[in-house]
Scaffold this motif. Structure first.
Motif, mmCIF file in Angstrom:
data_model
loop_
_atom_site.group_PDB
_atom_site.id
_atom_site.type_symbol
_atom_site.label_atom_id
_atom_site.label_comp_id
_atom_site.label_asym_id
_atom_site.label_seq_id
_atom_site.Cartn_x
_atom_site.Cartn_y
_atom_site.Cartn_z
ATOM 1 N N PHE A 102 0.828 -1.209 0.000
ATOM 2 C CA PHE A 102 0.000 0.000 0.000
ATOM 3 C C PHE A 102 0.864 1.262 0.000
ATOM 4 O O PHE A 102 0.589 2.216 -0.737
ATOM 5 N N ILE A 103 1.883 1.283 0.819
ATOM 6 C CA ILE A 103 2.750 2.469 0.892
ATOM 7 C C ILE A 103 3.525 2.631 -0.413
ATOM 8 O O ILE A 103 3.668 3.742 -0.938
ATOM 9 N N GLY A 104 4.002 1.520 -0.963
ATOM 10 C CA GLY A 104 4.716 1.605 -2.233
ATOM 11 C C GLY A 104 3.815 2.048 -3.373
ATOM 12 O O GLY A 104 4.243 2.792 -4.261
ATOM 13 N N ASN A 105 2.571 1.629 -3.344
ATOM 14 C CA ASN A 105 1.635 1.954 -4.415
ATOM 15 C C ASN A 105 1.107 3.375 -4.313
ATOM 16 O O ASN A 105 1.028 4.100 -5.311
ATOM 17 N N ALA A 106 0.740 3.797 -3.104
ATOM 18 C CA ALA A 106 0.118 5.117 -2.921
ATOM 19 C C ALA A 106 1.136 6.234 -2.732
ATOM 20 O O ALA A 106 0.816 7.397 -2.916
ATOM 21 N N GLU A 107 2.355 5.886 -2.336
ATOM 22 C CA GLU A 107 3.407 6.872 -2.060
ATOM 23 C C GLU A 107 2.918 8.015 -1.156
ATOM 24 O O GLU A 107 2.957 9.184 -1.531
ATOM 25 N N PRO A 108 2.455 7.682 0.045
ATOM 26 C CA PRO A 108 1.957 8.732 0.936
ATOM 27 C C PRO A 108 3.072 9.642 1.416
ATOM 28 O O PRO A 108 4.210 9.200 1.639
ATOM 29 N N ALA A 109 2.741 10.906 1.602
ATOM 30 C CA ALA A 109 3.694 11.856 2.168
ATOM 31 C C ALA A 109 3.755 11.709 3.674
ATOM 32 O O ALA A 109 4.769 12.050 4.305
ATOM 33 N N VAL A 110 2.650 11.233 4.266
ATOM 34 C CA VAL A 110 2.542 11.064 5.717
ATOM 35 C C VAL A 110 1.973 9.683 6.008
ATOM 36 O O VAL A 110 1.037 9.237 5.349
ATOM 37 N N VAL A 111 2.554 9.012 6.995
ATOM 38 C CA VAL A 111 2.032 7.743 7.477
ATOM 39 C C VAL A 111 1.785 7.884 8.967
ATOM 40 O O VAL A 111 2.627 8.410 9.701
ATOM 41 N N VAL A 112 0.622 7.423 9.422
ATOM 42 C CA VAL A 112 0.290 7.439 10.847
ATOM 43 C C VAL A 112 -0.027 6.003 11.262
ATOM 44 O O VAL A 112 -0.862 5.342 10.633
ATOM 45 N N CYS A 113 0.649 5.527 12.316
ATOM 46 C CA CYS A 113 0.456 4.152 12.776
ATOM 47 C C CYS A 113 0.391 4.132 14.303
ATOM 48 O O CYS A 113 0.578 5.165 14.960
ATOM 49 N N THR A 114 0.128 2.970 14.867
ATOM 50 C CA THR A 114 0.127 2.840 16.320
ATOM 51 C C THR A 114 1.565 2.830 16.829
ATOM 52 O O THR A 114 2.498 2.472 16.101
ATOM 53 N N GLY A 115 1.714 3.183 18.100
ATOM 54 C CA GLY A 115 3.044 3.202 18.689
ATOM 55 C C GLY A 115 3.722 1.847 18.653
ATOM 56 O O GLY A 115 4.925 1.741 18.386
ATOM 57 N N ALA A 128 10.403 3.601 1.412
ATOM 58 C CA ALA A 128 9.582 3.934 0.231
ATOM 59 C C ALA A 128 9.633 5.423 -0.103
ATOM 60 O O ALA A 128 9.031 5.847 -1.096
ATOM 61 N N GLY A 129 10.308 6.212 0.727
ATOM 62 C CA GLY A 129 10.437 7.643 0.440
ATOM 63 C C GLY A 129 9.521 8.533 1.242
ATOM 64 O O GLY A 129 9.529 9.762 1.064
ATOM 65 N N THR A 130 8.705 7.966 2.138
ATOM 66 C CA THR A 130 7.857 8.787 3.006
ATOM 67 C C THR A 130 8.740 9.472 4.050
ATOM 68 O O THR A 130 9.547 8.814 4.709
ATOM 69 N N ARG A 131 8.562 10.760 4.219
ATOM 70 C CA ARG A 131 9.437 11.505 5.124
ATOM 71 C C ARG A 131 8.836 11.729 6.505
ATOM 72 O O ARG A 131 9.549 12.046 7.448
ATOM 73 N N HIS A 132 7.530 11.566 6.643
ATOM 74 C CA HIS A 132 6.877 11.891 7.907
ATOM 75 C C HIS A 132 6.056 10.704 8.396
ATOM 76 O O HIS A 132 5.076 10.306 7.759
ATOM 77 N N VAL A 133 6.458 10.133 9.534
ATOM 78 C CA VAL A 133 5.732 9.028 10.151
ATOM 79 C C VAL A 133 5.393 9.426 11.590
ATOM 80 O O VAL A 133 6.292 9.762 12.372
ATOM 81 N N PHE A 134 4.108 9.406 11.905
ATOM 82 C CA PHE A 134 3.638 9.766 13.244
ATOM 83 C C PHE A 134 2.968 8.562 13.899
ATOM 84 O O PHE A 134 2.554 7.622 13.217
ATOM 85 N N THR A 135 2.819 8.637 15.208
ATOM 86 C CA THR A 135 2.074 7.608 15.932
ATOM 87 C C THR A 135 0.796 8.207 16.507
ATOM 88 O O THR A 135 0.721 9.391 16.813
ATOM 89 N N LEU A 136 -0.214 7.344 16.625
ATOM 90 C CA LEU A 136 -1.481 7.731 17.248
ATOM 91 C C LEU A 136 -2.077 6.492 17.890
ATOM 92 O O LEU A 136 -2.319 5.483 17.213
ATOM 93 N N ASP A 137 -2.312 6.552 19.196
ATOM 94 C CA ASP A 137 -2.903 5.424 19.912
ATOM 95 C C ASP A 137 -4.300 5.779 20.403
ATOM 96 O O ASP A 137 -4.690 6.954 20.443
ATOM 97 N N ASP A 138 -5.047 4.757 20.799
ATOM 98 C CA ASP A 138 -6.449 4.975 21.166
ATOM 99 C C ASP A 138 -6.620 5.483 22.602
ATOM 100 O O ASP A 138 -7.745 5.562 23.100
ATOM 101 N N ASP A 139 -5.495 5.844 23.256
ATOM 102 C CA ASP A 139 -5.574 6.451 24.591
ATOM 103 C C ASP A 139 -5.194 7.938 24.557
ATOM 104 O O ASP A 139 -4.745 8.495 25.546
ATOM 105 N N ARG A 140 -5.363 8.548 23.357
ATOM 106 C CA ARG A 140 -5.087 9.977 23.144
ATOM 107 C C ARG A 140 -3.602 10.307 23.289
ATOM 108 O O ARG A 140 -3.243 11.415 23.672
ATOM 109 N N GLY A 142 0.545 9.782 21.484
ATOM 110 C CA GLY A 142 1.238 9.608 20.217
ATOM 111 C C GLY A 142 1.853 10.906 19.729
ATOM 112 O O GLY A 142 1.475 12.004 20.149
ATOM 113 N N SER A 143 2.816 10.773 18.832
ATOM 114 C CA SER A 143 3.559 11.948 18.352
ATOM 115 C C SER A 143 2.697 12.884 17.515
ATOM 116 O O SER A 143 2.962 14.086 17.458
ATOM 117 N N LEU A 144 1.646 12.356 16.872
ATOM 118 C CA LEU A 144 0.785 13.230 16.062
ATOM 119 C C LEU A 144 0.129 14.288 16.930
ATOM 120 O O LEU A 144 0.160 15.487 16.617
#
Length: 520
Positions: A102-115, A128-140, A142-144
């Motif tokens: 998915f990341i290789g196909n869509a080439e996102p500028a930003v990716v957000v995932c769980t910690g 894949a060339g994405t420069r910005h990766v943030f974290t977001l968890d369900d307890d409010r 994360g780096s985002l």
């Protein structure tokens, strides 16, 4: 030209009292409409502050998101629209090979995932060339959110046209590589506005939101419906039948997949009195068994409204909410059907040669309307294949439309079994099996056969406490159906493989039984 940004339309529908509650969670948190406005502004400002080209190949930056369900995850979706970026939700069940694709196909500028997934997701993204990766968890956490906390809570939604890209939804990929359906601001808004009227959204409605938000049903249909009506949401991070039933007296609308209704029916607390305050129960994303439809009506006094949609089109058809002359007095919700084409949506049934079929005849369902996507991301050849010469989208679903206009889905064209030259539709056989004593559910799949080319195999689930005889079930079918439709083998199993939206994964069953008749 007025701003066609979907967020602007949703924001315009917020109630005048911004300090009233917009979302109440199952763990005791409350978010006001002002909270949503401020939070989406802050996250949008963060996205806009990043060192990202405003567009590449004429397409705005993509934001790929694989996080657990939370109100903050919804805020991220709304903020992505507000900033003029493209939202790309990813199923939380996807593993590394899928995320890499998915990341290789869509080439996102930003990716957000769980910690907990940051180490391996960020490695894939950075490679894949994405420069910005943030974290977001369900307890409010994360780096985002930590970064967004330093941004202004005021932001002007980016100007958009109706045909500008708003989201890319990857299909489940049960056959070949997943395809990214490109949905515009206009696709999403036109469908939401139409459903607001068709489903009778009214002042004071409260939605129980218990669906995932990486899918059309939970992300678009449910959230857009509530926001566009200025309605409060009772937010459930994960579906718990007891908690949902306990919330029914405080709500008016519930949207679910068939599995959720089955699980609630297993709870003694589900009664007519408990559901008395509810206005509407909606089901979709997978076929609803007629038995579930009837049992729900008996237990609660409510008739489930079943509808039909796809990632590529949002909603296409629906059983009626009420009798209304504008909709040809379509008043009856009929179990086993997905209702009528929605206003502004064209539905037609064609044979394999593209010619019309007679009323009640089975054929390939094709659709057209403002809600229909523009095509698949970076797949021009596949896009061309999936549209007819006169612009209708080939859904891949097989079904029929009766004299009154009700649409019934028989199955997917890829599920069609051609046995000895005859077409066999699994849903027809499943319908008979599911009514047999002791049968909870069934699935029919086609597997290779040296004589017939392909034959059907039945996989049947027993009701609790029931003992089923596979040969007896096949024998009972022989008294009801033509011989070419009868499954050559029947297996009793404890469960059927399903995806996160409750759809049976027939591709896995086909793979499991593909060598059953291999003479070698």
């Amino acid at each position: 030209m007025p701003n066609q940004n979907l967020f602007s339309a949703l924001r315009a529908a917020f109630p005048a009292d911004l300090d009233s509650i917009a979302v109440e969670t199952d763990n005791g948190l409350a978010y006001s409409w002002r909270d949503l406005d401020r939070a989406t502004a802050m996250v949008a400002n963060l996205l806009q502050s990043l060192d990202i080209p405003k567009s590449r190949d004429g397409v705005p930056p993509r934001v790929a998101v694989q996080v657990e369900k939370s109100v903050e995850a919804m805020v991220l979706y709304l903020a992505t629209l507000r900033a003029g970026f493209v939202f790309l939700p990813l199923n939380t069940a996807y593993q590394s090979a899928e995320i890499e694709y998915f990341i290789g196909n869509a080439e996102p500028a930003v990716v957000v995932c769980t910690g907990k997934n940051f180490a391996w997701v960020s490695q894939i993204a950075f490679q894949a060339g994405t420069r910005h990766v943030f974290t977001l968890d369900d307890d409010r956490s994360g780096s985002l959110l930590a970064r967004a906390a330093h941004c202004s809570d005021r932001q002007t939604p980016v100007q958009k046209r109706a045909d500008d890209l708003a989201a890319i939804l990857y299909t489940s990929g049960t056959t070949g590589r997943s395809k990214g359906a490109m949905l515009s601001h206009g696709n999403l808004l036109s469908n939401a506005v139409m459903l607001k009227d068709y489903w009778g959204w009214e002042k004071g409605d409260v939605l129980i939101h218990a669906l995932p938000i990486f899918h059309v049903h939970g992300l678009f249909v449910a959230i857009h419906g509530a926001l566009l009506n200025g309605s409060k949401m009772l937010w459930h991070g994960k579906f718990d039948p007891k908690k949902v039933i306990a919330d029914l007296p405080r709500a008016t609308v519930f949207m679910g997949v068939p599995t959720l209704y089955v699980r609630m029916l297993a709870e003694p607390a589900l009664t007519k009195q408990q559901a008395a305050h509810m206005r509407l129960f909606i089901s979709g994303s997978a076929p609803l068994l007629l038995e579930t439809f009837n049992e729900w009506r008996e237990r609660t006094g409510h008739t489930i409204l079943e509808r039909y949609g796809m990632s590529e089109t949002i909603m296409l058809t629906s059983n009626p909410y009420r009798a209304d002359d504008r909709y040809q007095n379509q008043s009856e919700r009929r179990g086993g059907t997905v209702g009528f084409p929605l206003p502004g949506v064209g539905v037609r049934v064609r044979d394999d040669a593209g010619q019309p079929v007679a009323e009640g005849e089975i054929g390939n369902i094709q659709v057209m309307g403002e809600n229909v996507f523009s095509g698949y991301w970076r797949m021009p050849e596949k896009t061309a294949e999936e549209f007819t010469a006169d612009g209708w989208f080939k859904t891949g679903d097989v079904g029929l439309q009766d004299a009154r206009g009700y649409v019934t889905i028989v199955g997917r064209s890829k599920d069609l079994i051609i046995s000895g030259g005859y077409n066999v539709y699994p849903a027809e056989i499943e319908g008979y099996l599911n009514y047999m004593p002791g049968v909870a559910e069934s699935a029919i799949v086609g597997v290779p056969h040296p004589d017939f080319g392909e034959v059907g195999v039945a996989v049947v689930i027993a009701k609790p406490g029931a003992r089923l005889d596979a040969d007896g079930l096949v024998g009972a079918l022989k008294a009801k159906l033509a011989n070419f439709k009868i499954p050559k083998r029947c297996f009793i199993a404890s469960e059927l493989p399903r995806n996160t939206m409750g759809k049976v994964q027939k591709n896995l069953l086909r793979d499991q039984y593909k060598a059953l008749f291999d003479r070698s």
